[in-house]
Enzyme design. Structure first.
Site, PDB file in Angstrom:
ATOM      1  N   LYS A 202      23.291 -28.979  -7.536  1.00 60.27           N
ATOM      2  CA  LYS A 202      23.464 -29.304  -6.115  1.00 60.27           C
ATOM      3  C   LYS A 202      22.255 -30.102  -5.599  1.00 60.27           C
ATOM      4  O   LYS A 202      22.389 -31.158  -4.985  1.00 60.27           O
ATOM      5  CB  LYS A 202      23.648 -27.996  -5.332  1.00 60.27           C
ATOM      6  CG  LYS A 202      23.326 -28.063  -3.870  1.00 60.27           C
ATOM      7  CD  LYS A 202      24.382 -28.817  -3.095  1.00 60.27           C
ATOM      8  CE  LYS A 202      23.878 -29.133  -1.713  1.00 60.27           C
ATOM      9  NZ  LYS A 202      24.827 -29.127  -0.694  1.00 60.27           N
ATOM     10  N   CYS A 258      21.059 -31.718   5.288  1.00 56.10           N
ATOM     11  CA  CYS A 258      20.873 -31.438   3.853  1.00 56.10           C
ATOM     12  C   CYS A 258      19.805 -32.287   3.166  1.00 56.10           C
ATOM     13  O   CYS A 258      18.878 -31.737   2.581  1.00 56.10           O
ATOM     14  CB  CYS A 258      22.185 -31.634   3.106  1.00 56.10           C
ATOM     15  SG  CYS A 258      23.384 -30.362   3.479  1.00 56.10           S
ATOM     16  N   ARG A 325      20.659 -33.143  13.722  1.00 56.42           N
ATOM     17  CA  ARG A 325      19.532 -32.773  12.869  1.00 56.42           C
ATOM     18  C   ARG A 325      19.011 -33.992  12.115  1.00 56.42           C
ATOM     19  O   ARG A 325      19.762 -34.679  11.448  1.00 56.42           O
ATOM     20  CB  ARG A 325      19.950 -31.657  11.897  1.00 56.42           C
ATOM     21  CG  ARG A 325      19.984 -30.311  12.611  1.00 56.42           C
ATOM     22  CD  ARG A 325      20.467 -29.221  11.722  1.00 56.42           C
ATOM     23  NE  ARG A 325      21.915 -29.275  11.534  1.00 56.42           N
ATOM     24  CZ  ARG A 325      22.603 -28.404  10.807  1.00 56.42           C
ATOM     25  NH1 ARG A 325      21.979 -27.431  10.190  1.00 56.42           N
ATOM     26  NH2 ARG A 325      23.912 -28.505  10.686  1.00 56.42           N
TER      27      ARG A 325
HETATM   28  C1  UDX Z   1      25.151 -34.629   2.416  1.00 56.56           C
HETATM   29  C2  UDX Z   1      25.785 -34.779   1.030  1.00 56.56           C
HETATM   30  O1  UDX Z   1      26.487 -36.034   0.950  1.00 56.56           O
HETATM   31  C3  UDX Z   1      26.713 -33.609   0.728  1.00 56.56           C
HETATM   32  O2  UDX Z   1      27.224 -33.718  -0.598  1.00 56.56           O
HETATM   33  C4  UDX Z   1      25.934 -32.319   0.880  1.00 56.56           C
HETATM   34  O3  UDX Z   1      26.745 -31.207   0.633  1.00 56.56           O
HETATM   35  C5  UDX Z   1      25.315 -32.233   2.272  1.00 56.56           C
HETATM   36  O4  UDX Z   1      24.492 -33.381   2.497  1.00 56.56           O
HETATM   37  P1  UDX Z   1      25.858 -35.088   4.939  1.00 56.56           P
HETATM   38  O5  UDX Z   1      24.445 -34.745   5.287  1.00 56.56           O
HETATM   39  O6  UDX Z   1      26.963 -34.522   5.741  1.00 56.56           O
HETATM   40  O7  UDX Z   1      26.162 -34.709   3.407  1.00 56.56           O
HETATM   41  O8  UDX Z   1      26.003 -36.673   5.105  1.00 56.56           O
HETATM   42  P2  UDX Z   1      26.060 -37.985   4.224  1.00 56.56           P
HETATM   43  O9  UDX Z   1      27.261 -38.738   4.641  1.00 56.56           O
HETATM   44  O10 UDX Z   1      25.878 -37.757   2.778  1.00 56.56           O
HETATM   45  O11 UDX Z   1      24.796 -38.768   4.827  1.00 56.56           O
HETATM   46  C6  UDX Z   1      23.474 -38.253   4.771  1.00 56.56           C
HETATM   47  C7  UDX Z   1      22.508 -39.232   5.376  1.00 56.56           C
HETATM   48  O12 UDX Z   1      22.364 -40.377   4.550  1.00 56.56           O
HETATM   49  C8  UDX Z   1      22.939 -39.773   6.744  1.00 56.56           C
HETATM   50  O13 UDX Z   1      21.802 -39.896   7.547  1.00 56.56           O
HETATM   51  C9  UDX Z   1      23.526 -41.126   6.423  1.00 56.56           C
HETATM   52  O14 UDX Z   1      23.481 -42.022   7.502  1.00 56.56           O
HETATM   53  C10 UDX Z   1      22.618 -41.560   5.300  1.00 56.56           C
HETATM   54  N1  UDX Z   1      23.226 -42.545   4.408  1.00 56.56           N
HETATM   55  C11 UDX Z   1      24.315 -42.236   3.686  1.00 56.56           C
HETATM   56  C12 UDX Z   1      22.657 -43.805   4.301  1.00 56.56           C
HETATM   57  O15 UDX Z   1      21.658 -44.118   4.974  1.00 56.56           O
HETATM   58  N2  UDX Z   1      23.200 -44.709   3.448  1.00 56.56           N
HETATM   59  C13 UDX Z   1      24.287 -44.415   2.676  1.00 56.56           C
HETATM   60  O16 UDX Z   1      24.729 -45.282   1.920  1.00 56.56           O
HETATM   61  C14 UDX Z   1      24.863 -43.149   2.824  1.00 56.56           C
END
Ligand code: UDX
Length: 432
Positions: A202, A258, A325
């Site tokens: 994870k 996360c 967050r």
């Molecule tokens: C993440 C993981 O993807 C997921 O598998 C885990 O269980 C929890 O954490 P989440 O935090 O909901 O999920 O969002 P995610 O869509 O993955 O984006 C995380 C961060 O990365 C966001 O701030 C998003 O804007 C950023 N991000 C994501 C980017 O800057 N570029 C990308 O290409 C993708």
């Protein structure tokens, strides 16, 4: 199967409604009575698409209910899943106090042969601590397992219903068989691994994705200082099968509940174990520097933020959630205010109040009901989050006669169109 879910946060509620939708008898448990009351009435205390509908059908079918009573939730359960929070402590380590408290309270009610599953994100080694706590409180034979979640906010229901894989970390086949049966309807590959491998998998997945984002942002910075265009670079790289064209797009750094926490946790693990290299600490550092570096650059181009009227579009950490967050706005707005911005007007389609009290009480900060109000009179517009309501907005209707800069933090707007409207367009990963 009878399933208890401890913790009715975003992971716990989503898992509860999905297990119930497959015909299991599910009880969600939380110590917060008001949360339980609202869930039993079909209300979700946070925004997540599709969750309310699935909650309603679970409650109506009689397969799903919520309680504050450990005895009621645990006594009959074949599988008890712990999905409480593991926040970051101040040194980056994870705080296991909610896990310890919940398993201590559950232990006396666990039935013989029950599987106690840790779904919360924890480091390898945590299950041993959980076993010690539980075995000191009960003589029953309990199986222990790790079952990490991989769901994303905004698509949590679909991610849970259609996972890429289910990773089950167990010490014996008996526990695996029970959890395999529970997850058979998911029609996803089911992996049987050691609990420690499941837990690290994870972290490893999230840290790898965080690394990709940091890498994309490092490339974006090169593009901002050259004639290369980040979208073209990423597209060209993405055709390479070993790389792929997804999960690559740049911004002001990753946020959310996360990635920042999980990267810090591995960094802390390396430090604690005196490891020679600490890649994770570098990922964290680079991510934290990203908004500073971009804002420094914008500030140079607009000749300082002092005295300026600035619009911020997007307060959540990403679209389709009201979660703030580690949202970029929480790093950007204080910087603008500290630099003497005359007014910062923020708009978000869903976040109705910014979480930071300090920002909220600043006399130069205001939050508006509409996007049009936020950008009124703005010298600089910063489009932070790619909400459809922001990306799809017709900025021709709000362009004013005066000089207005438009910073596109997610590379969502067409440069030529924005320039034709009269904005001085600054794009992430574009020379400016
Ligand atoms: C993440 C993981 O993807 C997921 O598998 C885990 O269980 C929890 O954490 P989440 O935090 O909901 O999920 O969002 P995610 O869509 O993955 O984006 C995380 C961060 O990365 C966001 O701030 C998003 O804007 C950023 N991000 C994501 C980017 O800057 N570029 C990308 O290409 C993708």
């Amino acid at each position: 199967m009878k399933v208890a879910l401890i913790g009715t946060g975003f992971v716990g509620v989503t898992a509860a409604v999905v297990y119930a939708s497959f015909g299991n008898q599910v009880i969600g448990l939380d110590i917060d009575q008001s949360k339980i009351d609202s869930l039993n009435k079909g209300k979700v205390p946070f925004y997540e698409p599709k969750l309310v509908e699935l909650l309603a059908s679970g409650l109506a079918s009689g397969n799903l209910k919520f309680t504050t009573s450990y005895q009621e939730a645990i006594s009959d359960a074949d599988v008890v899943i712990v999905a409480v929070g593991t926040p970051s402590a101040s040194d980056g380590a994870i705080d296991l106090s909610y896990i310890a408290a919940s398993v201590s309270q559950a232990a006396p009610y666990l039935k013989d042969g029950a599987v106690l599953v840790i779904k919360s994100t924890v480091l390898p080694g945590t299950l041993a601590q959980v076993k010690t706590i539980v075995n000191n409180l009960t003589d029953k034979q309990i199986h222990f397992a790790a079952l990490p979640e991989f769901l994303k906010e905004g698509t949590a229901v679909d991610d849970t219903l259609y996972p890429d894989r289910v990773v089950i970390g167990v010490e014996n086949k008996a526990a695996f068989k029970i959890l395999e049966e529970l997850h058979a309807p998911f029609k996803a590959p089911i992996l049987c691994v050691k609990p420690e491998s499941a837990q690290l998998a994870k972290y490893a997945s999230n840290n790898y994705l965080a690394l990709r984002i940091v890498y994309a942002n490092a490339l974006a910075e090169i593009c901002e200082n050259s004639e290369a265009d980040i979208d073209e670079v990423i597209e060209a790289m993405g055709y390479e099968k070993r790389i792929g064209n997804h999960y690559w797009y740049p911004g002001l750094g990753y946020g959310g509940s996360c990635f920042p926490k999980d990267v810090k946790a591995l960094a802390h693990f390396c430090q604690d174990n005196h490891m020679a290299t600490n890649l994770f600490s570098a990922i964290n550092e680079l991510n934290e520097k990203r908004p500073v570096q971009v804002l420094d650059k914008i500030s140079r181009v607009v000749e300082g933020f002092a005295g300026k009227k600035i619009a911020i579009l997007g307060l959540s950490f990403k679209p389709n959630t009201d979660d703030q967050r580690e949202a970029p706005a929480l790093a950007v707005i204080p910087r603008l205010l500290n630099d003497g911005a005359a007014q910062v007007s923020a708009y978000d389609p869903m976040v109705k109040k910014i979480v930071s009290e300090e920002i909220a009480k600043n006399k130069n900060y205001q939050q508006t009901e509409t996007l049009a109000e936020a950008v009124k009179g703005a010298d600089l517009i910063i489009a932070l989050i790619e909400w459809p309501q922001i990306v799809g907005f017709d900025f021709a209707t709000t362009k004013e006669e005066k000089q207005q800069f438009f910073f596109d933090a997610r590379s969502q707007f067409e440069m030529k169109r924005m320039q034709d409207l009269g904005y001085i367009y600054l794009g992430i990963g574009q020379k400016f």
